[in-house]
Design a protein around this motif. Structure first.
Motif, PDB file in Angstrom:
ATOM      1  N   ASP A   1       9.023 -12.316   9.281  1.00 16.51           N
ATOM      2  CA  ASP A   1       8.005 -13.089   9.684  1.00 16.51           C
ATOM      3  C   ASP A   1       8.226 -13.509  11.217  1.00 16.51           C
ATOM      4  OD1 ASP A   1       5.480 -14.647   9.817  1.00 16.51           O
ATOM      5  OD2 ASP A   1       6.565 -16.441   9.119  1.00 16.51           O
TER       6      ASP A   1
ATOM      7  N   ARG B   1       4.423  -3.516   3.676  1.00 17.68           N
ATOM      8  CA  ARG B   1       3.350  -4.076   3.706  1.00 17.68           C
ATOM      9  C   ARG B   1       3.039  -5.085   5.055  1.00 17.68           C
ATOM     10  NH1 ARG B   1       3.875  -3.766  -1.710  1.00 17.68           N
ATOM     11  NH2 ARG B   1       4.981  -5.507  -1.918  1.00 17.68           N
TER      12      ARG B   1
ATOM     13  N   THR C   1       3.583 -10.804   9.114  1.00 20.25           N
ATOM     14  CA  THR C   1       4.475 -10.690   8.218  1.00 20.25           C
ATOM     15  C   THR C   1       4.821  -9.504   7.634  1.00 20.25           C
ATOM     16  OG1 THR C   1       3.476 -12.986   7.486  1.00 20.25           O
ATOM     17  CG2 THR C   1       4.636 -11.721   5.740  1.00 20.25           C
TER      18      THR C   1
ATOM     19  N   THR D   1       1.239  -7.709   7.345  1.00 20.20           N
ATOM     20  CA  THR D   1      -0.130  -8.435   7.351  1.00 20.20           C
ATOM     21  C   THR D   1      -0.113  -9.383   8.798  1.00 20.20           C
ATOM     22  OG1 THR D   1       0.786 -10.271   6.084  1.00 20.20           O
ATOM     23  CG2 THR D   1      -0.600  -8.560   4.924  1.00 20.20           C
ATOM     24  N   GLY D   2      -1.210  -9.630   9.425  1.00 16.84           N
ATOM     25  CA  GLY D   2      -1.211 -10.517  10.391  1.00 16.84           C
ATOM     26  C   GLY D   2      -2.235 -11.663  10.182  1.00 16.84           C
ATOM     27  N   ASP D   3      -1.758 -13.015  10.636  1.00 16.24           N
ATOM     28  CA  ASP D   3      -2.736 -14.063  10.600  1.00 16.24           C
ATOM     29  C   ASP D   3      -2.917 -14.747  11.946  1.00 16.24           C
ATOM     30  OD1 ASP D   3      -3.487 -14.149   7.651  1.00 16.24           O
ATOM     31  OD2 ASP D   3      -1.373 -14.746   7.416  1.00 16.24           O
TER      32      ASP D   3
END
Length: 460
Positions: free
Chosen positions: A287, A57, A105, A59-61
């Motif tokens: 990360d 998985r 992440t 994810t990007g922020d």
């Protein structure tokens, strides 16, 4: 193999609709069947969803904004020559910045207590159960098409017989009135024929209404209006030789039973998937991040990290324990459901097998009854010419012959429908067994297309 006599009333042309053709139309275009296929395709998606539990998985922020700063400072200045001489200086600084940050992440599960594995197996069993339910729907649609087809033939033949009876009674009324005018019979004989004629017209009207209703059901099931229907025939060549053999086949092959067994497998695997919540879970987390003007103007922070994440459940308030107990009770229910399915199918096989044997007997009895009624009517008419029989006796004999012919029509319809009912009861009413010219929907095609997909929203 006896052909259905009701087909004699249908127009015999090269372009006549056949029973197999009606089933093809229903199989290809029935909206309820197409809806069931779409439902199964949705069930197929449960497998890649379960497999996603052990896939990575990412994810990007990101944050982006505007920051304004106003810094006010005060300073007391002291004259070194005269300490009593002081002054306060006020400094004001205005500034702005664009604070921004980005995080990427990544998490890769390593061990989840075999939860994803058991959920995947449960999803696959659910797909197999869905396929059996689709087979059950296909059987029902094909059987509905057979029933609708034979009902139209039966009701068309019944209407023709009733209309023929009305025509005979009209001619008989004409002859009876002539004989009354010559003084050979009384007005009572005329009234008896008039009463029978009125009753015959009523029955013909009811037969027309029944035929219209059957045509409506045919249109709903097959998708087209019935036009030139060819005779229907039973499917004895595909049936077992005995009831015991039919029961054995049904217990091993009927989709209702197989779907119930797959449901029991799903319930057992659900227990294992829930028990995984008691076990520790391990994953690798990575990360990568960058921060600019977050903690101060002109400050920038760039970094990366890789961590191992271990999650050990200790106590969750009894929620998981309750869910496991609940799943065990559900699994017990599914096993009982399989027993119920076996009993229901056994009952259906016996009922339809008995109906098939009864229809065969009824056809033979109706044919014998018709032959006897025809001889009786001929004899009564000849005896009436000599004054030995009354008009009422002729009418009764005509009615008995009419009822015998209608009984034969109904028995022959029941003979064909019952043969297909037995084939459905053993789980073998399908396009493959009927050899419908290559027709067939293969649910495995869609399953193979989606089971290993890692992304994408377009349906195959």
């Amino acid at each position: 193999m006896a052909a259905c006599a009701v087909g004699a009333v249908a127009a015999q042309t090269a372009r006549a609709e056949t029973l197999m053709g009606a089933m093809r139309r229903a199989y290809d275009a029935n909206p309820q069947l197409n809806a069931s296929r779409a439902e199964l395709r949705a069930i197929d998606e449960g497998v890649p969803q379960a497999q996603a539990g052990m896939r990575p998985r990412v994810t990007g922020d990101g944050y982006l904004g505007v920051q304004r700063n106003r810094l006010v400072t005060k300073q007391r200045d002291v004259n070194i020559n005269d300490p009593t001489d002081t002054a306060i200086t006020k400094n004001i600084q205005n500034g702005g910045s664009v604070p921004r940050s980005a995080h990427l992440t990544f998490e890769q599960p390593i061990f989840d207590g075999f939860k994803a594995q058991n959920e995947t197996r449960a999803a696959e069993s659910g797909v197999f159960a869905g396929r059996e339910r689709l087979r059950l729907t296909e059987q029902r649609i094909l059987f509905d098409a057979v029933t609708a087809y034979m009902n139209v033939l039966r009701d068309t033949a019944a209407l023709k017989l009733q209309e023929s009876n009305v025509a005979v009674l009209k001619e008989q009324l004409r002859q009876t009135r002539e004989r009354y005018q010559y003084g050979q019979i009384t007005l009572t004989d005329v009234a008896q024929v008039e009463a029978r004629l009125a009753g015959g017209k009523s029955l013909a009207g009811a037969a027309r209404a029944t035929l219209d209703a059957s045509i409506g059901v045919y249109r709903k099931t097959v998708g087209v209006e019935p036009t030139k229907l060819a005779p229907g025939a039973p499917i004895d060549r595909l049936l077992p030789k005995s009831r015991e053999e039919a029961e054995r086949i049904a217990q091993n092959e009927h989709p209702f039973i197989l779907a119930a067994l797959h449901d029991a497998d799903v319930a057992d695997l659900d227990i294992k998937a829930l028990e995984a919540d008691f076990m520790p879970k391990l994953s690798i987390v990575g990360d990568i991040f960058t921060q600019t003007d977050i903690s101060g103007i002109g400050n920038r922070n760039v970094g990366a990290k890789v961590l191992g994440h271990l999650n050990v459940p200790i106590y969750e308030g009894g929620l998981t324990s309750s869910r496991v107990r609940q799943a065990k009770e559900t699994a017990g229910q599914r096993r009982f459901d399989a027993d119920v399915a076996r009993a229901e199918i056994l009952s259906l096989v016996r009922a339809y097998w008995g109906a098939l044997q009864a229809a065969k007997t009824q056809i033979s009895a109706a044919q014998t009854q018709i032959a006897a009624a025809e001889r009786a009517l001929y004899g009564i008419r000849e005896e009436a010419k000599a004054g030995q029989r009354t008009t009422l006796e002729i009418l009764i004999a005509q009615q008995e012959l009419l009822y015998a012919r209608i009984a034969l029509v109904f028995a022959q319809r029941d003979r064909v429908v019952a043969s297909y009912a037995v084939l459905a009861a053993i789980g073998r009413l399908s396009t493959a067994s009927l050899d419908l010219d290559g027709f067939g929907y293969d649910p495995a095609v869609h399953f193979e297309q989606v089971k290993d997909l890692w992304g994408g929203t377009a349906t195959p």
